[in-house]
Write a protein that holds these residues in place. Structure first.
Motif, mmCIF file in Angstrom:
data_model
loop_
_atom_site.group_PDB
_atom_site.id
_atom_site.type_symbol
_atom_site.label_atom_id
_atom_site.label_comp_id
_atom_site.label_asym_id
_atom_site.label_seq_id
_atom_site.Cartn_x
_atom_site.Cartn_y
_atom_site.Cartn_z
ATOM 1 N N LYS A 84 38.681 48.369 51.212
ATOM 2 C CA LYS A 84 38.753 48.278 49.761
ATOM 3 C C LYS A 84 39.716 47.185 49.343
ATOM 4 O O LYS A 84 40.839 47.098 49.854
ATOM 5 N N GLY A 85 39.265 46.347 48.422
ATOM 6 C CA GLY A 85 40.094 45.265 47.915
ATOM 7 C C GLY A 85 39.886 43.930 48.599
ATOM 8 O O GLY A 85 40.372 42.907 48.117
ATOM 9 N N ASP A 86 39.173 43.916 49.734
ATOM 10 C CA ASP A 86 38.916 42.653 50.421
ATOM 11 C C ASP A 86 38.033 41.743 49.573
ATOM 12 O O ASP A 86 37.121 42.216 48.875
ATOM 13 N N ASP A 87 38.321 40.454 49.624
ATOM 14 C CA ASP A 87 37.522 39.451 48.907
ATOM 15 C C ASP A 87 36.364 39.054 49.804
ATOM 16 O O ASP A 87 36.446 38.102 50.584
ATOM 17 N N LEU A 88 35.262 39.789 49.701
ATOM 18 C CA LEU A 88 34.134 39.592 50.606
ATOM 19 C C LEU A 88 33.536 38.192 50.506
ATOM 20 O O LEU A 88 33.280 37.562 51.547
ATOM 21 N N ILE A 120 28.316 38.262 43.694
ATOM 22 C CA ILE A 120 28.518 37.526 44.940
ATOM 23 C C ILE A 120 28.048 36.084 44.783
ATOM 24 O O ILE A 120 28.718 35.133 45.224
ATOM 25 N N ARG A 121 26.900 35.893 44.151
ATOM 26 C CA ARG A 121 26.363 34.544 43.955
ATOM 27 C C ARG A 121 27.320 33.690 43.128
ATOM 28 O O ARG A 121 27.594 32.528 43.463
ATOM 29 N N ASP A 122 27.835 34.255 42.038
ATOM 30 C CA ASP A 122 28.768 33.510 41.191
ATOM 31 C C ASP A 122 30.041 33.154 41.951
ATOM 32 O O ASP A 122 30.576 32.048 41.809
ATOM 33 N N ALA A 123 30.531 34.089 42.757
ATOM 34 C CA ALA A 123 31.757 33.842 43.510
ATOM 35 C C ALA A 123 31.565 32.723 44.526
ATOM 36 O O ALA A 123 32.432 31.848 44.683
ATOM 37 N N ILE A 124 30.426 32.724 45.210
ATOM 38 C CA ILE A 124 30.170 31.674 46.202
ATOM 39 C C ILE A 124 30.016 30.318 45.521
ATOM 40 O O ILE A 124 30.495 29.294 46.024
ATOM 41 N N GLN A 125 29.373 30.307 44.366
ATOM 42 C CA GLN A 125 29.236 29.041 43.639
ATOM 43 C C GLN A 125 30.600 28.522 43.193
ATOM 44 O O GLN A 125 30.869 27.322 43.230
#
Length: 249
Positions: A16-20, A132-137
């Motif tokens: 929990k809390g990890d930035d995947l 997830i998509r927004d974070a990777i972008q």
């Protein structure tokens, strides 16, 4: 078309809390158009969608169903809590979750997690894929498509396979209706569930036990056109109707 399949190696046990997204981006170099598949279990663990069995008090329905399925009543209660509709109680619980996905035990899982704890499906898997998509972008400046996967059994066939429960950057269905085949025949009913096909192969790479590869990248997959209506409506779903009728009978 040559498709490259890349298992994301070296990810730690997710907590929990990890930035995947950051952990994945540290281990793979993305290209525009890649499709990243992520096991729902690791997303849920990163977001804290887990429960301790010791904190669950089973109700009367959970105790009644557990007596038939021979499962821990606390586990059954967690399944009921995660379900919006119960289609079958025995020999296993088949239920619908709020996102529309129908699966065994509402996708609640006690594998790949510590004893006494269970993993719950993401309550909004479409939102999870978009996040997830927004974070990777944001991290990589690359336009990456994302699929959140889960493992499910299949009617009429033995064995589990991966399916998509959330996706972003693409449609679920490649709609061929109105197209023509090699002989010029107009296709009238063909709708290909591409996200499920990709999720199934991702599951093969991920494995089901100790492999520790919860994310897989697909490169050079073409773009397709279609829609997201992957779930039958209750009025269209003849299997749901038959199960409902059997419960009444």
């Amino acid at each position: 078309m040559e498709i490259q399949v890349i298992g994301v190696q070296g990810l730690p046990l997710i907590r929990k809390g990890d930035d995947l997204p950051a952990l994945i981006c540290d281990r793979v170099t993305f290209e525009d158009g890649d499709i990243l598949t992520i096991a729902s279990s690791v997303y849920s663990k990163a977001k804290g969608f887990t429960r301790d069995l010791a904190t669950i008090t089973p109700g009367a329905d959970a105790v009644r169903i557990a007596a038939k399925t021979k499962e821990d009543p606390r586990f059954v209660q967690a399944v009921l809590d995660s379900s919006s509709d119960i289609l079958l109680e025995h020999p296993f619980i088949l239920s619908e979750v709020p996102s529309g996905h129908i699966g065994v035990r509402a996708g609640v899982d006690h594998s790949n997690i510590e004893d006494g704890r269970i993993i719950i499906l993401p309550p909004d898997p479409m939102g999870a894929a978009a996040e997830i998509r927004d974070a990777i972008q944001r991290i990589t400046k690359k336009d990456v498509r994302v699929i959140i996967t889960d493992t499910c059994g299949r009617s009429f066939r033995r064995g589990q396979t991966g399916i998509a429960i959330g996706w972003a950057g693409m449609t679920a269905i490649n709609d061929y209706r109105g197209d023509t085949d090699l002989f010029g025949h107009v296709l009238e009913i063909t709708e290909e569930a591409v996200v499920d096909e990709i999720a199934a192969f991702a599951n093969f790479v991920m494995g089901e036990s100790h492999q520790g590869v919860p994310a897989v990248v697909f490169r050079n997959c073409r773009v397709w056109n279609g829609h997201d209506a992957v779930y039958f409506t209750p009025e269209e779903d003849i299997i749901r109707a038959a199960l409902k009728k059997s419960k009444k009978d």
